[in-house]
Design an enzyme around this catalytic site. Structure first.
Site, PDB file in Angstrom:
ATOM      1  CB  VAL A  18      13.913  58.961  -6.301  1.00  0.00           C
ATOM      2  CG1 VAL A  18      12.811  57.915  -6.206  1.00  0.00           C
ATOM      3  CG2 VAL A  18      15.075  58.415  -7.126  1.00  0.00           C
ATOM      4  NE  ARG A  49      21.409  68.666   1.965  1.00  0.00           N
ATOM      5  CZ  ARG A  49      22.191  67.815   1.344  1.00  0.00           C
ATOM      6  NH1 ARG A  49      23.126  67.185   2.007  1.00  0.00           N
ATOM      7  NH2 ARG A  49      22.070  67.593   0.057  1.00  0.00           N
ATOM      8  CG  ASP A 189      25.060  51.442  -7.750  1.00  0.00           C
ATOM      9  OD1 ASP A 189      24.380  52.158  -6.982  1.00  0.00           O
ATOM     10  OD2 ASP A 189      24.563  50.772  -8.671  1.00  0.00           O
ATOM     11  CE  LYS A 193      21.724  49.613  -7.871  1.00  0.00           C
ATOM     12  NZ  LYS A 193      22.015  50.176  -9.195  1.00  0.00           N
TER      13      LYS A 193
HETATM   14  N1  NAP Z   1      18.360  58.629  -8.873  1.00  0.00           N
HETATM   15  C1  NAP Z   1      18.038  57.387  -9.236  1.00  0.00           C
HETATM   16  O1  NAP Z   1      17.816  57.095 -10.417  1.00  0.00           O
HETATM   17  C2  NAP Z   1      17.903  56.296  -8.198  1.00  0.00           C
HETATM   18  C3  NAP Z   1      17.583  54.982  -8.610  1.00  0.00           C
HETATM   19  C4  NAP Z   1      17.427  53.979  -7.662  1.00  0.00           C
HETATM   20  C5  NAP Z   1      17.589  54.281  -6.318  1.00  0.00           C
HETATM   21  N2  NAP Z   1      17.919  55.555  -5.949  1.00  0.00           N
HETATM   22  C6  NAP Z   1      18.068  55.827  -4.498  1.00  0.00           C
HETATM   23  O2  NAP Z   1      17.077  56.757  -4.112  1.00  0.00           O
HETATM   24  C7  NAP Z   1      17.574  57.564  -3.048  1.00  0.00           C
HETATM   25  C8  NAP Z   1      17.443  59.052  -3.442  1.00  0.00           C
HETATM   26  O3  NAP Z   1      18.239  59.275  -4.591  1.00  0.00           O
HETATM   27  P1  NAP Z   1      18.117  60.643  -5.430  1.00  0.00           P
HETATM   28  O4  NAP Z   1      18.840  60.401  -6.700  1.00  0.00           O
HETATM   29  O5  NAP Z   1      16.697  61.112  -5.469  1.00  0.00           O
HETATM   30  O6  NAP Z   1      18.974  61.630  -4.489  1.00  0.00           O
HETATM   31  P2  NAP Z   1      19.101  63.234  -4.604  1.00  0.00           P
HETATM   32  O7  NAP Z   1      18.595  63.711  -5.914  1.00  0.00           O
HETATM   33  O8  NAP Z   1      20.480  63.571  -4.184  1.00  0.00           O
HETATM   34  O9  NAP Z   1      18.082  63.760  -3.480  1.00  0.00           O
HETATM   35  C9  NAP Z   1      18.328  63.592  -2.104  1.00  0.00           C
HETATM   36  C10 NAP Z   1      17.295  64.388  -1.327  1.00  0.00           C
HETATM   37  O10 NAP Z   1      17.493  64.093   0.061  1.00  0.00           O
HETATM   38  C11 NAP Z   1      17.610  65.309   0.767  1.00  0.00           C
HETATM   39  N3  NAP Z   1      18.534  65.187   1.880  1.00  0.00           N
HETATM   40  C12 NAP Z   1      19.871  64.926   1.836  1.00  0.00           C
HETATM   41  N4  NAP Z   1      20.384  64.894   3.081  1.00  0.00           N
HETATM   42  C13 NAP Z   1      19.348  65.157   3.917  1.00  0.00           C
HETATM   43  C14 NAP Z   1      19.234  65.293   5.316  1.00  0.00           C
HETATM   44  N5  NAP Z   1      20.301  65.144   6.102  1.00  0.00           N
HETATM   45  N6  NAP Z   1      18.016  65.555   5.833  1.00  0.00           N
HETATM   46  C15 NAP Z   1      16.957  65.742   5.042  1.00  0.00           C
HETATM   47  N7  NAP Z   1      16.991  65.636   3.700  1.00  0.00           N
HETATM   48  C16 NAP Z   1      18.175  65.352   3.160  1.00  0.00           C
HETATM   49  C17 NAP Z   1      18.129  66.317  -0.235  1.00  0.00           C
HETATM   50  O11 NAP Z   1      17.754  67.575   0.252  1.00  0.00           O
HETATM   51  P3  NAP Z   1      18.259  68.974  -0.411  1.00  0.00           P
HETATM   52  O12 NAP Z   1      17.346  69.125  -1.591  1.00  0.00           O
HETATM   53  O13 NAP Z   1      18.038  69.942   0.659  1.00  0.00           O
HETATM   54  O14 NAP Z   1      19.684  68.747  -0.782  1.00  0.00           O
HETATM   55  C18 NAP Z   1      17.385  65.895  -1.504  1.00  0.00           C
HETATM   56  O15 NAP Z   1      16.096  66.455  -1.538  1.00  0.00           O
HETATM   57  C19 NAP Z   1      19.012  57.101  -2.805  1.00  0.00           C
HETATM   58  O16 NAP Z   1      19.024  56.137  -1.779  1.00  0.00           O
HETATM   59  C20 NAP Z   1      19.391  56.451  -4.116  1.00  0.00           C
HETATM   60  O17 NAP Z   1      20.398  55.470  -3.972  1.00  0.00           O
HETATM   61  C21 NAP Z   1      18.060  56.566  -6.850  1.00  0.00           C
END
Ligand code: NAP
Length: 410
Positions: A18, A49, A189, A193
């Site tokens: 996202v 990170r 999940d 919600k």
């Molecule tokens: N994916 C979806 O379709 C979707 C839909 C609705 C809501 N969401 C919500 O949106 C949020 C993000 O989801 P996502 O799917 O984009 O997750 P993701 O692909 O796993 O990305 C997470 C990001 O956060 C970074 N991160 C993790 N731990 C960290 C830390 N301690 N300090 C700094 N950065 C850190 C990671 O860094 P690195 O790159 O260094 O690992 C990565 O860039 C979540 O809350 C999720 O529930 C997602």
């Protein structure tokens, strides 16, 4: 940009599915947003990170977007940002369903906005509708298909006769399910919600721990086959409803009759139905997840934050959370094919006050299947009947049951 244009600096925490989609989307819409708000949004920093410092990003931003996920450090960053007077936007349902009150309090105490449309049902504008459009309605019940992964799996199982494992593998291949799909398929999940939806719809604190949830791992292809014979569609449904003076919030698979507005929501889509005397019933549906879709909801929140004000009001009451509710059930029994079996089962059901609505019986050699739908009954009574049925000598496998939503719409 004209010389007198003021910028609005947006810092992004997280650059995954996202976060990276949001960072790409913001510059594409900058001109349009500037025309709408008089402020030009600008990416002031991105943190992962391995890159970026939170303190630097906070210092250089008017608003912080949190797209890290999980509880810590996301909670700490959001609290620090709000205490420093920054608006915040997040899509983090885990965090809001467990620490929502702390975060909403912080937003009010610091007079900043906390927006989270992307946390529930992706791009379907459920949060805004509950907080703003329906603020004048007393809501009786909300039903939601709020997890696209499980809706896709159930749709495919019903369409093709695949097993749960096969449909899950297909969902993973198409990117509808993550490598670790546990929280999707076990209902957690969706429960997170529903906790957020219930908090807003009923204006009472709801914690994830108070939401009962069941997943779809145990659904068998033949449950779906029989359901078709009975004219039913299986969905993983979240429910938040007033029960007496309390509130029940729960997630489980449940059969719907075809007229229900959620019965036709197929594939990875999400949908939420809100019921209230004043509005009868409103259903919103659309893509539930995905990077670009969620990023679009996040951007909508950023734009809203640029046009103040809106905040989540404090809770006005504390409703008792009810655990035991009334439901109809589909019951699937593999029994010995001998006379009197149906009578034995009927006797146990009657003992617990469970009455049968419809029965399908099929013989299979020396074994038979009894598939029935029973009228609504208190779930604890039905569980009692299930326990007694499981102990009958004529049972060949443990009994299986799935809830049925008894109402017909339209
Ligand atoms: N994916 C979806 O379709 C979707 C839909 C609705 C809501 N969401 C919500 O949106 C949020 C993000 O989801 P996502 O799917 O984009 O997750 P993701 O692909 O796993 O990305 C997470 C990001 O956060 C970074 N991160 C993790 N731990 C960290 C830390 N301690 N300090 C700094 N950065 C850190 C990671 O860094 P690195 O790159 O260094 O690992 C990565 O860039 C979540 O809350 C999720 O529930 C997602």
């Amino acid at each position: 940009m004209t010389s007198d244009t003021r910028t609005f600096r947006v810092g992004v925490l997280g650059h995954g599915t996202v976060g990276s989609a949001f960072a790409s989307l913001l510059p594409v819409h900058a001109d349009r947003i500037e025309r709408m708000t008089g402020l030009r949004p600008e990416l002031s920093g991105v943190m992962t990170r391995s890159r970026g410092s939170f303190d630097d990003i906070l210092e250089g931003s008017d608003l912080i977007v949190e797209l890290i996920g999980g509880i810590e450090p996301a909670r700490n960053y959001l609290l620090r940002a709000m205490r420093a007077g920054r608006h915040v936007v997040t899509a983090n349902k885990q965090l809001l369903s467990q620490h929502g009150e702390e975060l909403w309090d912080a937003a009010r105490d610091n007079n900043v906005q906390l927006r989270f449309e992307g946390a529930v049902a992706g791009v379907v504008p459920v949060i805004r509708v509950l907080q703003e459009s329906l603020a004048g309605a007393i809501i009786d019940r909300v039903h939601g298909i709020v997890n696209g992964t499980t809706n896709y799996i159930l749709t495919e199982m019903a369409r093709t006769g695949m097993t749960f494992d096969q449909a899950l593998a297909e969902a993973q291949r198409l990117g509808y399910a993550e490598a670790d799909p546990s929280d999707d398929v076990n209902g957690r999940d969706a429960a997170a919600k529903m906790a957020i939806i219930a908090r807003l719809a009923f204006d009472t604190p709801v914690h994830l721990d108070q939401v009962r949830y069941e997943g779809i791992e145990h659904v068998q292809p033949d449950d779906l086959e029989y359901a078709r014979d009975l004219g039913l569609e299986l969905k993983l449904i979240g429910t938040a409803e007033r029960v007496g003076d309390g509130l029940s919030v729960r997630v489980h698979p449940i059969f719907l009759y075809p007229g229900h507005p959620l019965a036709t929501v197929g594939g990875p889509f999400n949908a939420v139905t809100v019921e209230s005397e004043a509005i009868t019933e409103i259903t919103m549906s659309g893509p539930g997840a995905g990077g670009p879709q969620t990023a679009s909801a996040v951007l909508g929140d950023v734009i809203s934050a640029m046009i103040p004000p809106a905040s989540t009001p404090p809770t006005s009451s504390v409703l008792e959370i009810v655990q035991d509710v009334v439901s109809a059930f589909y019951l699937h029994l593999e029994v010995a094919d001998e006379p009197g079996v149906l009578a034995q089962v009927a006797q146990v059901l009657a003992l617990q006050g469970v009455s049968v609505k419809s029965v399908v019986q099929k013989g299979l050699g020396d074994q038979a299947r009894l598939v029935m739908v029973v009228h609504p009954v208190l779930e604890s009574r039905f569980a009692g009947a299930m326990g007694m049925i499981a102990g009958l000598d004529v049972m060949r496998t443990p009994p299986r049951a799935i809830r049925v939503l008894e109402e017909e719409f339209g």
